[in-house]
Design a protein around this motif. Structure first.
Motif, mmCIF file in Angstrom:
data_model
loop_
_atom_site.group_PDB
_atom_site.id
_atom_site.type_symbol
_atom_site.label_atom_id
_atom_site.label_comp_id
_atom_site.label_asym_id
_atom_site.label_seq_id
_atom_site.Cartn_x
_atom_site.Cartn_y
_atom_site.Cartn_z
ATOM 1 N N MET A 11 0.863 -1.158 -0.101
ATOM 2 C CA MET A 11 -0.211 -0.025 -0.213
ATOM 3 C C MET A 11 1.037 1.043 -0.167
ATOM 4 N N LEU A 12 0.290 2.269 -0.244
ATOM 5 C CA LEU A 12 0.974 3.732 -0.327
ATOM 6 C C LEU A 12 0.510 4.396 1.006
ATOM 7 N N VAL A 13 1.632 4.901 1.720
ATOM 8 C CA VAL A 13 1.640 5.812 2.963
ATOM 9 C C VAL A 13 2.030 6.798 2.848
ATOM 10 N N ASP A 14 1.154 7.965 2.547
ATOM 11 C CA ASP A 14 1.810 9.350 2.328
ATOM 12 C C ASP A 14 2.747 9.340 0.989
ATOM 13 N N GLY A 15 1.929 8.420 -0.077
ATOM 14 C CA GLY A 15 2.846 8.444 -1.201
ATOM 15 C C GLY A 15 4.032 7.619 -1.325
ATOM 16 N N ARG A 16 4.480 6.751 -0.258
ATOM 17 C CA ARG A 16 5.468 6.029 0.147
ATOM 18 C C ARG A 16 5.125 4.419 -0.031
ATOM 19 N N PRO A 17 5.865 3.632 -0.459
ATOM 20 C CA PRO A 17 5.427 2.268 -0.298
ATOM 21 C C PRO A 17 5.581 1.985 1.320
ATOM 22 N N GLY A 18 4.265 1.041 1.693
ATOM 23 C CA GLY A 18 4.301 0.708 3.331
ATOM 24 C C GLY A 18 3.416 -0.429 3.351
ATOM 25 N N VAL A 19 3.809 -1.011 4.555
ATOM 26 C CA VAL A 19 2.880 -2.195 5.015
ATOM 27 C C VAL A 19 2.285 -1.861 6.084
ATOM 28 N N VAL A 20 0.856 -2.465 6.359
ATOM 29 C CA VAL A 20 0.291 -2.382 7.649
ATOM 30 C C VAL A 20 -0.126 -3.807 8.193
ATOM 31 N N ALA A 21 0.227 -4.098 9.369
ATOM 32 C CA ALA A 21 0.098 -5.274 10.139
ATOM 33 C C ALA A 21 -1.408 -4.917 10.917
ATOM 34 N N TRP A 22 -2.551 -5.904 10.878
ATOM 35 C CA TRP A 22 -3.611 -5.495 11.430
ATOM 36 C C TRP A 22 -3.950 -6.747 12.518
ATOM 37 N N GLY B 75 16.788 6.024 -5.601
ATOM 38 C CA GLY B 75 17.807 5.149 -6.473
ATOM 39 C C GLY B 75 17.519 3.844 -6.401
ATOM 40 N N GLY B 76 16.253 3.273 -6.299
ATOM 41 C CA GLY B 76 16.054 1.868 -6.223
ATOM 42 C C GLY B 76 16.161 1.267 -4.855
ATOM 43 N N ARG B 77 16.801 1.887 -4.070
ATOM 44 C CA ARG B 77 17.108 1.377 -2.658
ATOM 45 C C ARG B 77 16.259 1.916 -1.316
ATOM 46 N N ILE B 78 16.025 1.133 -0.396
ATOM 47 C CA ILE B 78 15.110 1.629 0.823
ATOM 48 C C ILE B 78 16.480 2.482 1.690
ATOM 49 N N THR B 79 16.213 3.937 1.773
ATOM 50 C CA THR B 79 16.863 4.577 2.566
ATOM 51 C C THR B 79 16.569 4.903 3.964
ATOM 52 N N ALA B 80 15.412 4.894 4.341
ATOM 53 C CA ALA B 80 14.744 5.098 5.563
ATOM 54 C C ALA B 80 13.412 4.154 5.802
ATOM 55 N N ILE B 81 13.076 3.692 6.924
ATOM 56 C CA ILE B 81 11.887 3.186 7.291
ATOM 57 C C ILE B 81 11.428 3.662 8.459
ATOM 58 N N SER B 82 10.071 4.324 8.361
ATOM 59 C CA SER B 82 9.429 4.927 9.462
ATOM 60 C C SER B 82 8.315 3.891 10.009
#
Length: 52
Positions: free
Chosen positions: A1-12, A28-35
């Protein structure tokens, strides 16, 4: 899913409430930060789609 326009995951939770959210910043095709959000009050304020 997109979270504020960024790729993300939600656990329910089994009862349909969100347990946690991870949002990834990508450059650049790499994850640079995880919130990560696990605060139940903050998760409740987010406009998240219901789980399928």
């Amino acid at each position: 899913m997109l979270v504020d326009g960024r790729p993300g995951v939600v656990a329910w939770r089994a009862d349909g409430r969100p347990l946690s959210l991870l949002a990834f910043s990508v450059a650049g095709g790499r994850i640079t930060a995880i919130s990560i959000v696990t605060d139940p009050e903050r998760l409740a304020r987010l406009d998240l789609p219901k789980p399928a």
